[in-house]
Write an enzyme that holds these catalytic residues in place. Structure first.
Site, PDB file in Angstrom:
ATOM      1  N   CYS A  49       4.362  34.224   8.347  1.00  0.00           N
ATOM      2  CA  CYS A  49       5.193  35.027   9.451  1.00  0.00           C
ATOM      3  C   CYS A  49       5.273  33.980  10.529  1.00  0.00           C
ATOM      4  O   CYS A  49       4.889  33.793  11.613  1.00  0.00           O
ATOM      5  CB  CYS A  49       4.264  35.902   9.728  1.00  0.00           C
ATOM      6  SG  CYS A  49       3.779  37.386   8.698  1.00  0.00           S
ATOM      7  N   GLU A  50       6.656  33.170  10.146  1.00  0.00           N
ATOM      8  CA  GLU A  50       6.962  32.008  10.875  1.00  0.00           C
ATOM      9  C   GLU A  50       8.383  31.819  10.194  1.00  0.00           C
ATOM     10  O   GLU A  50       8.579  31.543   9.331  1.00  0.00           O
ATOM     11  CB  GLU A  50       6.067  30.950  10.362  1.00  0.00           C
ATOM     12  CG  GLU A  50       6.231  29.730  11.154  1.00  0.00           C
ATOM     13  CD  GLU A  50       5.602  29.779  12.546  1.00  0.00           C
ATOM     14  OE1 GLU A  50       4.615  30.337  12.845  1.00  0.00           O
ATOM     15  OE2 GLU A  50       6.114  29.281  13.602  1.00  0.00           O
ATOM     16  N   ARG A  92       6.752  19.815   4.723  1.00  0.00           N
ATOM     17  CA  ARG A  92       7.508  18.839   4.929  1.00  0.00           C
ATOM     18  C   ARG A  92       8.973  19.435   5.443  1.00  0.00           C
ATOM     19  O   ARG A  92       9.581  19.117   6.194  1.00  0.00           O
ATOM     20  CB  ARG A  92       7.768  18.061   3.668  1.00  0.00           C
ATOM     21  CG  ARG A  92       6.279  17.237   3.242  1.00  0.00           C
ATOM     22  CD  ARG A  92       6.472  16.419   2.227  1.00  0.00           C
ATOM     23  NE  ARG A  92       7.060  15.053   2.646  1.00  0.00           N
ATOM     24  CZ  ARG A  92       8.473  14.713   2.074  1.00  0.00           C
ATOM     25  NH1 ARG A  92       8.982  15.643   1.280  1.00  0.00           N
ATOM     26  NH2 ARG A  92       8.872  13.799   2.395  1.00  0.00           N
ATOM     27  N   GLU A 119       0.692  -1.194  -0.134  1.00  0.00           N
ATOM     28  CA  GLU A 119      -0.021   0.062  -0.091  1.00  0.00           C
ATOM     29  C   GLU A 119       0.795   1.170   0.075  1.00  0.00           C
ATOM     30  O   GLU A 119       0.948   2.082   0.853  1.00  0.00           O
ATOM     31  CB  GLU A 119      -1.026   0.075   1.282  1.00  0.00           C
ATOM     32  CG  GLU A 119      -0.437  -0.271   2.676  1.00  0.00           C
ATOM     33  CD  GLU A 119      -1.417  -0.737   3.666  1.00  0.00           C
ATOM     34  OE1 GLU A 119      -2.265  -1.059   3.376  1.00  0.00           O
ATOM     35  OE2 GLU A 119      -0.924  -0.529   4.707  1.00  0.00           O
TER      36      GLU A 119
HETATM   37  C1  LIG Z   1       1.006   6.292   5.369  1.00  0.00           C
HETATM   38  C2  LIG Z   1       0.734   4.746   5.119  1.00  0.00           C
HETATM   39  C3  LIG Z   1       0.995   4.125   3.977  1.00  0.00           C
HETATM   40  C4  LIG Z   1       1.911   4.909   2.758  1.00  0.00           C
HETATM   41  O1  LIG Z   1       3.131   5.080   3.126  1.00  0.00           O
HETATM   42  P1  LIG Z   1       4.102   5.821   2.047  1.00  0.00           P
HETATM   43  O2  LIG Z   1       5.446   6.084   2.838  1.00  0.00           O
HETATM   44  O3  LIG Z   1       3.431   6.946   1.611  1.00  0.00           O
HETATM   45  O4  LIG Z   1       4.255   4.825   1.276  1.00  0.00           O
HETATM   46  C5  LIG Z   1       0.835   2.762   3.977  1.00  0.00           C
HETATM   47  N1  LIG Z   1       0.133   2.113   4.803  1.00  0.00           N
HETATM   48  C6  LIG Z   1      -0.199   2.814   6.085  1.00  0.00           C
HETATM   49  C7  LIG Z   1      -0.978   1.984   7.266  1.00  0.00           C
HETATM   50  C8  LIG Z   1       0.116   4.042   6.142  1.00  0.00           C
HETATM   51  O5  LIG Z   1      -0.365   4.516   7.367  1.00  0.00           O
END
Ligand SMILES: *Cc1c(COP(=O)(O)O)cnc(C)c1O
Length: 417
Positions: free
Chosen positions: A336-337, A303, A262
């Protein structure tokens, strides 16, 4: 010097002129390519790939990945509902969340999959749906995030059930007649195939103690190079290294584990570009710094301020005659940071590290590359009352469609009494 990923300089100036800045541009071709790479991840007994939607949850993006065959990993009940509203089938959405949604029952009744991330989550789910199948997220005791803020495994991470508590998992499962068919791990393993192999071994070791598990998710965390010296995870290599372990597992335990991955970052990080305009150029004297100020910042991309993350920065001059002089600049956002900068020091988020850039004129474009993942979705939205900016999808060179309009001031204050 850093380079543009998918746009030409002429295209950058065209977008700056035609749409207002700041604006996110997402490239359909780049996303299609990464989707294909993810879907061809080597596997022994089948693969389900989910897009971790928290990386970039805009409706059109979810629909694109859905149309290419990816399922969805949702990190909250709200994300589940957002995916449902985008037309994603409930059975293609799995919820892996820190917080159980208040309408969990309703979502599960619709067919959404649930992945229990703690013992109390497992109990809550089991009391609601005794006698059903469920998956559990296990923290295998190993972590590999690039900073302590992105580390999602090991003893310093609260995500998932600690691997030594499997007996407690089965105590709950037996009491509530739950069948645990899914094992999920997500430790953010980076780009090193050896670490992925190690992580797969740990997951399989756990799977052998879970006799009804038939699907194993290795989560996301496949690293993508944004800066020129970074390395992108090679999915083919990682998958090929892991595949024989699934075969051996099947031989030994008679279970053909279905693989799930995922990714969020991998699918979108290089597919998104943030186009900004230079609003000022200042300096703090001969012993100080030169600063480029832009009409964006942590309001679009937090980030750098939050993790010290580095993104390629490219000045695109409106008048090509002005493009020759190079100097070292701090690029600073419009908030402003003092932490709102795009040039933190490598490895030291508190420090400053001027970047070599073309000396710009006010009005020139400044491009922040690698802004597809965790930028639009994770920004300090509405800080200093800056409206959320727009997002366009690039269908072909010089061909775009709006996928999110810029927010108005009215929308920022609409719930105030
Ligand atoms: C955020 C997340 C991802 C994806 O992570 P990446 O670093 O963007 O690939 C996959 N699984 C779970 C459970 C997450 O919380």
């Amino acid at each position: 010097m850093e380079e543009l990923f998918f746009l030409s300089e002429d295209e950058v100036l065209y977008i700056q002129e035609k749409f207002s800045t700041p604006i996110f541009v997402y490239d359909r071709e780049t996303m299609k390519k990464s989707a294909n790479e993810v879907l061809s991840f080597p596997n022994a007994f089948g693969l389900t790939a989910r897009f971790a939607m928290k990386a970039l949850p805009t409706r059109k993006i979810l629909q694109l990945f859905n149309s290419w065959g990816l399922h969805i990993d949702a990190s909250s009940g709200w994300e589940v509902e957002r995916a449902l509203l985008a037309g994603i089938p409930p059975s293609h959405i799995q919820l892996t969340a820190q917080e159980i949604p208040k309408n969990l029952k309703e979502l599960i009744d619709k067919g959404v999959l649930f992945n229990a991330c703690s013992l109390s989550q497992l109990r809550t789910y089991g009391e609601m749906f005794p006698g059903t199948e469920v998956s559990v997220r296990i923290n295998p005791g190993l972590g590999s995030g690039s900073s302590n803020r992105t580390n999602v495994g090991g003893p310093s991470s609260s995500f998932g059930i600690w691997y030594e508590y499997l007996d407690k998992v089965y105590e709950i499962a037996n009491k509530l007649n739950l069948k645990i068919t899914g094992l999920h791990t997500h430790i953010g393993s980076g780009s090193d195939p050896d670490i992925w192999v190690h992580c797969a071994h740990l997951a399989l070791e756990t799977a052998c103690k879970m006799p009804e598990v038939t699907r194993l998710s290795l989560g996301g965390g496949y690293k993508v190079a944004r800066m020129p010296d970074e390395k992108t995870a090679n999915l083919q290599e990682i998958g090929k290294r892991i595949l024989p372990d699934f075969l051996r597992f099947a031989e030994k335990f008679g279970r053909k584990l279905h693989l799930e991955i995922e990714p969020g970052t991998y699918l979108v990080a290089r597919a998104g570009t943030l186009i900004c305009s230079v609003i000022d150029v200042v300096n703090t004297g001969p012993r100080g710094y030169r600063f480029i100020k832009i009409d964006s910042g942590m309001t679009e991309n937090v980030r750098p301020a939050m993790y010290g993350a580095l993104h390629p920065l490219i000045v695109v001059p409106r008048n090509k005659k002005n493009s020759h002089k190079i100097d070292r600049f701090i690029v600073s956002g419009h908030c402003c940071e003092s932490g709102d900068i795009f040039t933190p020091k490598r490895g030291d988020p508190e420090g400053l590290e001027p970047r070599e850039l073309f000396e710009p004129q006010i009005g020139d474009a400044l491009v922040v590359e690698g802004c597809g993942a965790y930028c639009a979705s994770q920004s300090c939205k509405n800080y200093n009352s800056f409206p959320e900016c727009g997002e366009i999808l690039r269908l072909a060179p010089f061909e775009y469609e709006w996928i999110r309009k810029p927010q108005t001031l009215e929308q920022i204050i609409q719930n105030e009494i």
